[in-house]
Design a protein around this motif. Structure first.
Motif, mmCIF file in Angstrom:
data_model
loop_
_atom_site.group_PDB
_atom_site.id
_atom_site.type_symbol
_atom_site.label_atom_id
_atom_site.label_comp_id
_atom_site.label_asym_id
_atom_site.label_seq_id
_atom_site.Cartn_x
_atom_site.Cartn_y
_atom_site.Cartn_z
ATOM 1 N N VAL A 226 0.845 -1.197 0.000
ATOM 2 C CA VAL A 226 0.000 0.000 0.000
ATOM 3 C C VAL A 226 0.879 1.246 0.000
ATOM 4 C CG1 VAL A 226 -1.618 1.351 1.397
ATOM 5 C CG2 VAL A 226 -1.965 -1.121 1.090
ATOM 6 N N VAL A 229 -3.311 5.965 1.611
ATOM 7 C CA VAL A 229 -4.620 5.730 2.216
ATOM 8 C C VAL A 229 -5.253 7.096 2.411
ATOM 9 C CG1 VAL A 229 -5.885 4.730 4.151
ATOM 10 C CG2 VAL A 229 -3.718 3.702 3.432
ATOM 11 N N ILE A 241 -7.589 3.425 -1.245
ATOM 12 C CA ILE A 241 -6.279 2.852 -0.960
ATOM 13 C C ILE A 241 -5.614 2.516 -2.277
ATOM 14 C CG2 ILE A 241 -5.073 0.917 0.121
ATOM 15 C CD1 ILE A 241 -7.533 0.770 2.042
ATOM 16 N N ALA A 254 -10.915 1.958 6.677
ATOM 17 C CA ALA A 254 -9.627 1.284 6.512
ATOM 18 C C ALA A 254 -8.903 1.260 7.849
ATOM 19 C CB ALA A 254 -8.764 1.988 5.466
ATOM 20 N N GLU A 256 -5.023 0.684 9.410
ATOM 21 C CA GLU A 256 -3.587 0.506 9.214
ATOM 22 C C GLU A 256 -3.035 -0.253 10.417
ATOM 23 O OE1 GLU A 256 -1.129 3.735 7.802
ATOM 24 O OE2 GLU A 256 -2.917 4.852 7.159
#
Length: 543
Positions: A226, A229, A241, A254, A256
């Motif tokens: 990734v 975000v 994302i 989302a 993390e």
């Protein structure tokens, strides 16, 4: 087919003891994300926090996609020491001074819940992960009768009083000694407290993953790094994302779960970053009491046990922490741990595993779990310091509750947007000054000439008036060059001789010898600086 890089499996050259009974080859394999995707929630990271959060969300009917930059369990959850404790790393006297008694009670409640949750889930799903509850013991670093011992005893008595007020049944026991401690070193007297636990962390996490992969509302993609975000929209926000390959995941929320958020500063600036060291020593089965043991040294030693074979168990001891990228004497640190064990447990046998891990210490000794600063649909879990496993488990419930709009009393304690206490400002300023001083490496060179490097080693070459270069000479003598500038904030990385990695001394980002990113807050890899470096990094990506 290219040979697989070790750094796709784990975050260092050395293997942790957990692979003794659960080798990398037994871990499930998943596909890369090859197209755009829409889901309810996206969890980034496949360690204890990511898998626990996925479990709690999927159990409630939420559609979850998990993304992992490398392979499953390749981060710090696979390199932990395996203890589950409601005794906070800083001690409760210190925690109460920073978060008050109400905050400390919430810490006890949430970590105790996490300890029990692992047991509940293990039983419910039939996960054989060595889970067991056992006592915790704190002992003085000083021998009985020596200077400092009585000071530690006084602190143990004060700590026991506070722990009981907070709900932990703790007591000071004079002349207490661990069963099996038969060495001449006399550190009797202890703060004792029941209700702690230990387990085999990778067996537990893989057991959760097995269950998750059987659910229709879960999907997982590995080797999917990734790079951004972002929250989009004004009223009806959604999260976008973007991966390194250019694919997009669109979701309502989302998480993390990446040890440290993939961002520039914010909470990153409110933490210190440390390497910590562990060894696993054989001891005859049943010869030493099964417990969690900690001494008062700073950094402290910590001990627990895991299975080895029919005859022996492994005594796992850790400690000797230092700031990331600011020391390079791992050999001496492992030797000190071994000497410590042998002086106290004379039945100690061979040292079969030596490895290191990374921890993140918040200035107020409380993790950051919840909506990220300035965001309402992007959540983080970081700042685990010495309680990373229980933090990861409790984060599953806390984040699932917040995402679904349920009240959770723990939110106030772990809120990433909380204001640091004023008493911590001088320490933060001193820490910032210390890490900013690491930019001095722009004026330093580890090697004068590439010929100075032995095969299998690396170093930073800093030519006059040119950008510093991270040079790795592989075992065959081929030289691979990468930029020595960390992609996060352009700190100059250091060669970690022990784990054969490039470590940034500024905010703790790490990269494998092949340049692959293995620890944030940097999002990407070290950029190659020649064709050989590019070929090595591409080989890792293509494996």
């Amino acid at each position: 087919m290219a040979s697989k890089s070790h750094f796709l499996d784990t975050s260092g050259e050395n293997d942790p003891v957990w692979i003794h009974t659960e080798p990398y080859s037994k871990r499930p394999q998943f596909q890369k994300l090859t197209d755009n995707l829409t889901t309810d929630a996206c969890v980034i990271g496949s360690g204890i926090a990511g898998v626990s959060t996925s479990y709690e969300l999927v159990s409630r009917g939420v559609n979850v996609a998990m993304l992992e930059a490398r392979d499953i369990l390749s981060g710090e959850s696979g390199r932990t020491s395996g203890h589950l404790s409601s005794s906070i790393d800083s001690g409760f006297t210190e925690l109460v001074s920073k978060r008050g008694k109400d905050g400390a009670r919430l810490a006890v409640e949430s970590h105790t819940w996490a300890i029990n949750r692992v047991g509940e889930i293990s039983k419910q799903l039939g996960i054989d992960c060595e889970y067991r509850q056992l006592p915790g013991y704190d002992i003085s670093q000083h021998e009985k009768g020596q200077d400092g011992h009585e000071d530690d005893v006084k602190e143990f008595k004060e700590e026991a009083k506070i722990m009981n007020e907070l709900g932990i049944k703790a007591s000071y026991q004079e002349n207490f000694a661990v069963n099996g401690w038969d060495g001449k070193v006399d550190q009797r007297d202890a703060l004792t407290y029941p209700g702690q636990a230990t387990f085999h962390p990778t067996k537990y996490i893989l057991g959760l993953l097995k269950w998750l992969t059987q659910q229709p509302n879960f999907q997982c993609y590995t080797r999917t790094r990734v790079m951004s975000v972002e929250e989009k929209g004004l009223l009806n926000k959604e999260v976008k994302i973007t991966t390194e390959a250019g694919h997009t995941v669109t979701c309502a929320n989302a998480v993390e779960a990446t040890c440290v958020p993939l961002q520039k500063l914010s909470v990153v600036a409110e933490m210190k970053f440390y390497r910590t060291y562990c060894i696993a020593v054989r001891v005859p089965k049943g010869s030493v009491e099964d417990c969690l043991l900690y001494d008062s040294m700073d950094p402290y030693h910590y001990v627990r046990f895991t299975a080895c074979d029919d005859n022996d168990d492994y005594l796992v001891i850790g400690g000797n922490d230092h700031k990331v990228g600011q020391e390079n004497d791992a050999g001496g640190r492992y030797s000190e741990l071994e000497s410590w064990v042998r002086a106290r447990f004379t039945q100690a046998g061979s040292v079969d595993y030596r490895w290191s891990g990374q921890i993140f210490e918040p200035v107020d000794y409380t993790a950051f779990i919840g909506a990220n600063q300035g965001q309402s649909h992007v959540y983080i879990c970081t700042g685990d310091f010495g309680n990373g496993l229980t933090h990861g488990v409790l984060a599953g419930k806390l984040l699932a509750d917040e995402i679904m709009g349920f009240h959770n009393a723990w939110s106030k304690l772990y809120n990433p947007s909380r204001i640091p206490p004023l008493s911590q400002i001088p320490g933060m300023v001193a820490h910032d000054a210390q890490i900013n001083a690491q930019y001095k490496r722009f004026l330093q060179s580890d090697i004068r000439d590439i010929e100075d490097l032995a095969p299998g080693t690396g170093g930073v070459l800093n030519p006059t008036a040119k950008a510093p270069v991270a040079v790795y000479k592989d075992d065959g003598g081929t030289v691979h060059r990468f930029s020595a500038l960390c992609p996060h904030m352009k700190g100059v990385v250091c060669w970690n001789r022990d784990e054969k990695s490039w470590d940034c001394p500024v905010h703790g980002s790490r990269f494998g010898k092949d340049g692959v990113g293995i620890m944030g807050p940097a999002k990407g890899n070290l950029p190659p600086a020649d064709e050989a470096g590019e070929a090595l990094l591409n080989q890792t990506s293509a494996a």
